[in-house]
Scaffold this motif. Structure first.
Motif, mmCIF file in Angstrom:
data_model
loop_
_atom_site.group_PDB
_atom_site.id
_atom_site.type_symbol
_atom_site.label_atom_id
_atom_site.label_comp_id
_atom_site.label_asym_id
_atom_site.label_seq_id
_atom_site.Cartn_x
_atom_site.Cartn_y
_atom_site.Cartn_z
ATOM 1 N N PRO A 190 -5.644 -0.230 5.811
ATOM 2 C CA PRO A 190 -4.842 -1.433 6.034
ATOM 3 C C PRO A 190 -3.670 -1.486 5.048
ATOM 4 O O PRO A 190 -3.849 -1.319 3.843
ATOM 5 C CB PRO A 190 -5.828 -2.567 5.779
ATOM 6 C CG PRO A 190 -6.843 -1.993 4.853
ATOM 7 C CD PRO A 190 -6.919 -0.520 5.160
ATOM 8 N N VAL A 191 -2.475 -1.680 5.592
ATOM 9 C CA VAL A 191 -1.255 -1.691 4.794
ATOM 10 C C VAL A 191 -0.454 -2.933 5.144
ATOM 11 O O VAL A 191 -0.354 -3.308 6.317
ATOM 12 C CB VAL A 191 -0.410 -0.426 5.074
ATOM 13 C CG1 VAL A 191 0.917 -0.467 4.336
ATOM 14 C CG2 VAL A 191 -1.187 0.835 4.714
ATOM 15 N N SER A 192 0.103 -3.572 4.127
ATOM 16 C CA SER A 192 1.015 -4.687 4.333
ATOM 17 C C SER A 192 2.431 -4.188 4.083
ATOM 18 O O SER A 192 2.722 -3.644 3.019
ATOM 19 C CB SER A 192 0.670 -5.835 3.384
ATOM 20 O OG SER A 192 1.539 -6.923 3.611
ATOM 21 N N PRO A 197 5.187 -10.723 5.417
ATOM 22 C CA PRO A 197 4.351 -9.518 5.473
ATOM 23 C C PRO A 197 3.902 -9.195 6.898
ATOM 24 O O PRO A 197 3.667 -10.093 7.707
ATOM 25 C CB PRO A 197 3.137 -9.881 4.609
ATOM 26 C CG PRO A 197 3.565 -11.039 3.782
ATOM 27 C CD PRO A 197 4.579 -11.774 4.603
ATOM 28 N N GLU A 238 -2.226 -0.726 10.406
ATOM 29 C CA GLU A 238 -3.313 0.160 9.989
ATOM 30 C C GLU A 238 -2.860 1.590 10.223
ATOM 31 O O GLU A 238 -2.435 1.938 11.322
ATOM 32 C CB GLU A 238 -4.588 -0.157 10.759
ATOM 33 C CG GLU A 238 -5.795 0.468 10.104
ATOM 34 C CD GLU A 238 -7.090 -0.140 10.581
ATOM 35 O OE1 GLU A 238 -7.912 0.634 11.103
ATOM 36 O OE2 GLU A 238 -7.287 -1.357 10.419
ATOM 37 N N HIS A 268 -1.251 -1.793 -0.276
ATOM 38 C CA HIS A 268 -2.586 -1.890 0.331
ATOM 39 C C HIS A 268 -2.839 -3.348 0.679
ATOM 40 O O HIS A 268 -2.552 -4.249 -0.111
ATOM 41 C CB HIS A 268 -3.636 -1.359 -0.647
ATOM 42 C CG HIS A 268 -4.973 -1.152 -0.026
ATOM 43 N ND1 HIS A 268 -5.232 -0.120 0.846
ATOM 44 C CD2 HIS A 268 -6.117 -1.867 -0.121
ATOM 45 C CE1 HIS A 268 -6.490 -0.192 1.247
ATOM 46 N NE2 HIS A 268 -7.046 -1.242 0.674
ATOM 47 N N ASP A 269 -3.365 -3.585 1.867
ATOM 48 C CA ASP A 269 -3.448 -4.958 2.368
ATOM 49 C C ASP A 269 -4.663 -5.736 1.886
ATOM 50 O O ASP A 269 -4.804 -6.900 2.219
ATOM 51 C CB ASP A 269 -3.407 -4.955 3.902
ATOM 52 C CG ASP A 269 -3.178 -6.344 4.461
ATOM 53 O OD1 ASP A 269 -2.282 -7.049 3.953
ATOM 54 O OD2 ASP A 269 -3.905 -6.728 5.390
ATOM 55 N N CYS A 311 -1.890 -13.518 -2.924
ATOM 56 C CA CYS A 311 -3.132 -13.618 -2.167
ATOM 57 C C CYS A 311 -3.364 -15.090 -1.839
ATOM 58 O O CYS A 311 -3.384 -15.933 -2.742
ATOM 59 C CB CYS A 311 -4.301 -13.049 -2.974
ATOM 60 S SG CYS A 311 -5.884 -13.208 -2.121
ATOM 61 N N SER A 339 -1.519 -9.611 3.561
ATOM 62 C CA SER A 339 -0.446 -9.889 4.519
ATOM 63 C C SER A 339 -0.481 -11.331 5.030
ATOM 64 O O SER A 339 0.460 -11.779 5.668
ATOM 65 C CB SER A 339 -0.493 -8.915 5.696
ATOM 66 O OG SER A 339 -1.701 -9.046 6.399
ATOM 67 N N SER A 358 -7.001 -10.272 3.196
ATOM 68 C CA SER A 358 -5.745 -9.624 3.562
ATOM 69 C C SER A 358 -4.560 -10.223 2.808
ATOM 70 O O SER A 358 -4.299 -11.423 2.893
ATOM 71 C CB SER A 358 -5.531 -9.778 5.070
ATOM 72 O OG SER A 358 -4.297 -9.237 5.446
ATOM 73 N N ARG A 387 0.997 -6.722 8.753
ATOM 74 C CA ARG A 387 -0.156 -5.847 8.581
ATOM 75 C C ARG A 387 -0.133 -4.744 9.628
ATOM 76 O O ARG A 387 0.082 -5.001 10.816
ATOM 77 C CB ARG A 387 -1.454 -6.642 8.705
ATOM 78 C CG ARG A 387 -2.698 -5.781 8.523
ATOM 79 C CD ARG A 387 -3.962 -6.585 8.794
ATOM 80 N NE ARG A 387 -5.113 -5.729 8.879
ATOM 81 C CZ ARG A 387 -6.028 -5.593 7.920
ATOM 82 N NH1 ARG A 387 -5.917 -6.266 6.804
ATOM 83 N NH2 ARG A 387 -7.061 -4.793 8.074
#
Length: 105
Positions: A26-28, A17, A21, A40-41, A62, A51, A49, A19
């Protein structure tokens, strides 16, 4: 639908992953199984997070409590998470990975 440049395709490593922004979101990004996914991260169970977790079988886990989310749908596949996280449309143009913050799910 507006797409934003997230990174270069060459910056992504298989099953690792990344990360980013985008407009404060925040996006992974994950390249796996021949596709690139944007999710969505932030875990829907705990404010951590995604990621930083591991990727396997089109799922991101996670790292804190072990919930996994489907990269295609954002749906959790196990507890403790019960709510999905947003996933975002991705398109590739040359070496550019583009993401729209309009949610697919």
């Amino acid at each position: 639908m507006a797409f934003l440049r997230a990174c270069g395709l060459s910056e992504l490593e298989e099953n690792t992953p990344k990360r980013v922004e985008l407009d404060g979101t925040p996006v992974s990004l994950v390249q796996t199984e021949g596709e690139v996914f944007a999710i969505h991260d932030i875990c829907s169970h705990a404010n951590v997070s995604l990621s930083e977790g591991e990727v396997e079988d089109c799922q991101i886990e996670c790292w804190l409590h072990g919930s996994s989310f489907d990269l295609r749908t954002g749906k959790p596949s196990g507890l403790p998470a019960t709510r999905p996280v947003p996933v975002y449309p991705v398109k590739i143009e040359g070496d550019d990975v583009l993401v729209s913050l309009n949610q697919e799910s």
